[in-house]
Write a protein that holds these residues in place. Structure first.
Motif, PDB file in Angstrom:
ATOM      1  N   PRO A  49       0.140  -2.278 -10.463  1.00 51.76           N
ATOM      2  CA  PRO A  49       1.535  -2.570 -10.134  1.00 51.76           C
ATOM      3  C   PRO A  49       2.103  -1.409  -9.316  1.00 51.76           C
ATOM      4  N   TYR A  50       2.922  -1.732  -8.310  1.00 54.20           N
ATOM      5  CA  TYR A  50       3.406  -0.685  -7.414  1.00 54.20           C
ATOM      6  C   TYR A  50       4.157   0.424  -8.145  1.00 54.20           C
ATOM      7  N   VAL A  51       4.892   0.023  -9.204  1.00 55.76           N
ATOM      8  CA  VAL A  51       5.780   0.985  -9.865  1.00 55.76           C
ATOM      9  C   VAL A  51       5.002   2.169 -10.453  1.00 55.76           C
ATOM     10  N   SER A  52       3.690   1.997 -10.644  1.00 53.04           N
ATOM     11  CA  SER A  52       2.901   3.123 -11.158  1.00 53.04           C
ATOM     12  C   SER A  52       2.998   4.327 -10.213  1.00 53.04           C
ATOM     13  N   HIS A  53       3.203   4.047  -8.921  1.00 55.37           N
ATOM     14  CA  HIS A  53       3.306   5.139  -7.948  1.00 55.37           C
ATOM     15  C   HIS A  53       4.593   5.972  -8.122  1.00 55.37           C
ATOM     16  N   PRO A  54       5.778   5.354  -8.062  1.00 54.76           N
ATOM     17  CA  PRO A  54       6.973   6.183  -8.299  1.00 54.76           C
ATOM     18  C   PRO A  54       6.977   6.871  -9.666  1.00 54.76           C
ATOM     19  N   LEU A  76      13.023   6.293  -7.385  1.00 53.71           N
ATOM     20  CA  LEU A  76      13.587   5.328  -6.439  1.00 53.71           C
ATOM     21  C   LEU A  76      13.140   5.563  -4.998  1.00 53.71           C
ATOM     22  N   HIS A  77      12.206   6.509  -4.767  1.00 54.87           N
ATOM     23  CA  HIS A  77      11.991   6.953  -3.391  1.00 54.87           C
ATOM     24  C   HIS A  77      11.478   5.879  -2.445  1.00 54.87           C
ATOM     25  N   ASP A  78      10.830   4.834  -2.962  1.00 53.89           N
ATOM     26  CA  ASP A  78      10.322   3.798  -2.057  1.00 53.89           C
ATOM     27  C   ASP A  78      11.175   2.535  -2.057  1.00 53.89           C
ATOM     28  N   THR A  79      12.276   2.539  -2.799  1.00 46.70           N
ATOM     29  CA  THR A  79      13.027   1.284  -2.949  1.00 46.70           C
ATOM     30  C   THR A  79      13.813   0.906  -1.697  1.00 46.70           C
ATOM     31  N   CYS A 145       5.558  15.628  -3.535  1.00 43.23           N
ATOM     32  CA  CYS A 145       5.044  14.988  -4.749  1.00 43.23           C
ATOM     33  C   CYS A 145       4.547  13.583  -4.420  1.00 43.23           C
ATOM     34  N   ASP A 146       5.287  12.908  -3.542  1.00 42.70           N
ATOM     35  CA  ASP A 146       4.905  11.573  -3.089  1.00 42.70           C
ATOM     36  C   ASP A 146       3.545  11.639  -2.395  1.00 42.70           C
ATOM     37  N   ARG A 147       3.417  12.590  -1.454  1.00 49.38           N
ATOM     38  CA  ARG A 147       2.178  12.715  -0.706  1.00 49.38           C
ATOM     39  C   ARG A 147       1.019  13.095  -1.637  1.00 49.38           C
ATOM     40  N   HIS A 149       0.581  12.259  -4.771  1.00 49.13           N
ATOM     41  CA  HIS A 149       0.059  11.082  -5.479  1.00 49.13           C
ATOM     42  C   HIS A 149      -0.677  10.150  -4.525  1.00 49.13           C
ATOM     43  N   ASN A 150      -0.162  10.011  -3.295  1.00 51.12           N
ATOM     44  CA  ASN A 150      -0.865   9.175  -2.317  1.00 51.12           C
ATOM     45  C   ASN A 150      -2.258   9.735  -2.028  1.00 51.12           C
ATOM     46  N   MET A 151      -2.384  11.053  -2.010  1.00 48.65           N
ATOM     47  CA  MET A 151      -3.695  11.662  -1.779  1.00 48.65           C
ATOM     48  C   MET A 151      -4.604  11.473  -2.991  1.00 48.65           C
TER      49      MET A 151
HETATM   50 MN    MN Z   1       5.868   6.760  -2.052  1.00 48.62          MN
END
Ligand code: MN
Length: 739
Positions: A49-54, A76-79, A145-147, A149-151
């Motif tokens: 589920p996408y929400v695992s990322h935020p 909320l960073h991707d909302t 922090c976003d980057r 987790h994406n990495m």
């Molecule tokens: Mn993100």
């Protein structure tokens, strides 16, 4: 929606609760719930589920010790981007306040780079990030922090090209930023993860080499560590000791990029000793040097001279009793926190506070970068100055009044002048260091007092562009030239371009050069050739940057010319062939003439002058072939009339306009430039006028000129004149005369 469940973030909430009222748990829960609702039904490529990322991003933000608003923004960073239907800027502002909105908005604006022109796009993206960050440094922290987790989850991306481009961007932009912000822990992880995707083989080589040595290293460090711990305990200092193995990426760099053999990497093994006070750091250093012999030149005091990212620590490299070198790092807990978390550490317990000098210092270099970038038209140059700003070492110098000015290592006194004020730089005529006049390319050292000598009405010199080392100064000098010297810049730029075109080996006419330059200028997003010359002249555009485009456009122009010539040659051949194929046409032009005193006799038109209705004419009685009609001014007629022997045979004649035939033959002699396509443009002109062409012959060209004899069908003199004037308007036609 089912009952709200906080199970995925229960641990986080428990942890935050232990801080008493420092965090607004209710607000954090609301942010989490809104993120769940907004991303409902969305999935990551891995299937989660996408929400695992935020959630994961918020987790890292919590670990960094950031405040409630940062945590909410992380949830909320991707909302805003992904769920515009249910989350709008207004909703964020109303429910979470201006700060949360600004952070989310700032993070959102740093878009992923997927556009064709990657480099320019990347710079645009960095620029936006820096602008958003200059308003609130939490933007960049959440983004990192976003980057991160994406990495960490990059393996879930199916597309290998995407993986690679994200890894490249991480290595080029985000890891250096984390470093500049002192966020060492995030920087190291970003680098290692990026390396894993960029050079999986090299990564594997380094890790297995580390594994192979790990046992030995532990043995080395166990003995050394025991000795140190005994010594420190006996002195009564309270301390913590940890092992440290160098990060995979920093080993990789030393081995592959700097070409060092594995054995020579002294800081491969390291021990870190953390104590309470600065005094204790130096006490411990003394003890270490008593216990082991140190390697000369490997001691670094970053406590007295912190790194630009505020890193502070003592480093020394010593040799163990087994003869194996290792590094010892000594620092306080406070310094350790700064080393690990950088700017985030200073945000920690000071939620929302803006006046923190550490944070201000970080914002200062960001502000400088934004300022310096504003007028750079050149992405390569920008990337260069971005890197330099991020990695640079700094020196501290003084104005005569005792103000401290921070300068990049290697900066000259000109850079110093511009660092004080643009006008000081522009008006500078000389400089003194510690009271002594020095050349303007002198590089000051930390502690120097620098006085700039100025003179009004003075401007910088173009040579300075080759002397200064900071992009700030370079930009300000360029700005000055851009503003003050447009016409001079244009001349300088024009010369440079002409030189470059000559170097390409083509001789272009002025018009062609202009055409090429305009095309290049437009490709660079400029309005006119002058703008491009100007940019080159003031240094805003480097020749190397447009050289390739100049070559492209020159080649294109030459190719077009060849094509046009080829087309024209084909048209010429076709024009001639038309006349060769067609049977010569003859017009019957015997009507419309009244010869006085010779009614009813045969009338024909003289071939020497082919009179047209309207021309003054005269008739000549031939011996047996009726009357031949000439133009009154035909040389034959003029001569004949004045010849007493035949004067009586010339009879006056005139046109009977009622009975003229439709068309009469008229002979033209066209003088034209001998150019490919010239013939075709003449026949095209005739065809446009719907003139019947009765014959067409070309004479061999001479001196670049060709004579084309054409016989056309004409109604009268007026028609003839219109044909002539139309032909004269053909570009290659020099003159048209009637035969
Ligand atoms: Mn993100």
């Amino acid at each position: 929606m089912s009952e709200p469940t906080f199970a995925p973030i229960a641990d986080m909430l428990d942890l935050l609760a232990t801080f008493g009222d420092r965090y607004d748990l209710e607000k954090i829960k609301r942010a989490y719930l809104l993120a769940c609702r907004a991303h409902e039904g969305q999935f990551r490529q891995s299937g989660e589920p996408y929400v695992s990322h935020p959630i994961a991003v918020a987790q890292t933000v919590v670990e960094l010790g950031l405040d409630t608003d940062s945590i909410c923004a992380a949830f909320l960073h991707d909302t805003l981007e992904d769920c515009p239907d249910c989350v709008t800027p207004d909703i964020l502002k109303e429910q979470f306040g201006e700060d949360v909105f600004l952070i989310v908005d700032g993070v959102t604006k740093i878009l992923q780079i997927e556009v064709e022109n990657r480099e320019e796009q990347q710079i645009e993206s960095i620029r936006k990030m820096m602008l958003a960050t200059s308003k609130d440094i939490r933007v960049i922290i959440v983004k990192l922090c976003d980057r991160l987790h994406n990495m960490r989850t990059l393996g879930g991306k199916k597309n290998e090209d995407r993986q690679r481009s994200i890894a490249v961007e991480t290595m080029r932009v985000y890891a250096p930023l984390a470093h500049r912000l002192g966020m060492q822990r995030i920087k190291l992880e970003l680098e290692n993860l990026a390396l894993l995707y960029l050079d999986p083989v090299g990564y594997e080589e380094v890790t297995s080499a580390v594994d192979a040595r790990f046992g030995r290293s532990r043995d080395v460090l166990v003995g050394a560590r025991k000795a140190i711990e005994e010594k420190l305990r006996s002195s009564g200092i309270s301390f913590t000791v940890t092992d440290r193995i160098k990060s995979v990426y920093s080993l990789y760099r030393k081995i592959y990029e700097l070409g060092k053999p594995f054995e020579e990497i002294f800081d491969f093994y390291a021990l870190r000793i953390i104590v309470n006070t600065v005094e204790e750091c130096y006490t411990v250093l003394g003890m270490i040097h008593e216990l082991f012999s140190s390697i000369p030149g490997r001691f670094k005091d970053y406590i007295n001279r912190p790194k630009p990212n505020m890193y502070r620590s003592l480093h020394t490299t010593v040799v163990s009793r087994d003869g194996i070198p290792f590094e010892v790092q000594i620092r306080t807990y406070e310094m350790h926190k700064t080393a690990e978390f950088g700017v985030a550490a200073h945000w920690r317990y000071k939620s929302g506070e803006r006046g923190n000098p550490y944070v201000d210092a970080q914002l200062a270099w960001i502000a400088r970068l934004i300022e310096s970038e504003e007028n750079i038209d050149d992405p390569e140059e920008y990337m260069h100055s971005f890197k330099k700003t991020i990695f640079r070492e700094e020196i501290f110098v003084f104005t005569p009044k005792g103000d401290i000015i921070t300068l990049a290592q290697g900066a000259t006194v000109i850079d110093f002048a511009y660092a004080i004020h643009t006008e000081v730089g522009n008006k500078m005529i000389g400089a003194k260091i510690n009271g002594v006049i020095v050349p303007i390319d002198r590089t000051p050292q930390t502690g120097d007092v620098i006085e700039i000598l100025t003179q009004s009405n003075h401007g910088p010199s173009r040579d300075w562009l080759n002397i200064v080392t900071t992009s700030e100064a370079r930009n300000k000098i360029r700005q000055w030239f851009k503003r003050e010297k447009r016409s001079e810049n244009i001349e300088v730029g024009k010369e440079a371009v002409t030189r470059e075109l000559r170097r390409l080996g083509h001789a272009f006419t002025a018009a062609e050069t202009e055409e090429i330059i305009l095309a290049v200028a437009q490709r660079m997003g400029m309005q006119s050739a002058e703008d491009l010359y100007n940019a080159i002249g003031y240094g805003g555009m480097t020749m190397s940057r447009i050289a390739v485009k100049l070559r492209d456009e020159s080649t294109r122009l030459l190719k077009n010319q060849e094509e046009r010539q080829r087309d024209a040659a084909v048209a010429d051949a076709a024009a001639l062939a038309d006349f060769k194929d067609s049977k010569p046409k003859r017009l019957k032009n015997d009507g419309g003439i009244v010869v006085d005193g010779a009614t009813g006799c045969l009338v024909k038109f003289a071939k020497c002058c082919t009179p047209l209705p309207g021309d003054p004419v005269i008739g000549f009685v031939t011996k047996g072939f009726g009357v031949s009609v000439h133009k009154r001014d035909c040389p034959n007629a003029v001569k004949g009339v004045s010849d007493p022997e035949q004067a009586d045979r010339w009879l006056s004649a005139h046109w009977d306009m009622q009975s003229v035939s439709t068309l009469y033959e008229a002979a033209l002699s066209v003088l034209s430039q001998d150019k490919i396509g010239a013939l075709a443009s003449i026949t095209t002109a005739l065809a446009e006028m719907k003139v019947s062409v009765l014959s067409l012959t070309t004479m061999p060209p001479k001196d670049g000129m060709a004579v084309i004899n054409i016989t056309v069908g004409c109604r009268d003199v007026a028609h003839y004149n219109s044909i002539v004037s139309h032909l004269r308007s053909v570009k290659t036609v020099v003159s048209v005369k009637r035969n």
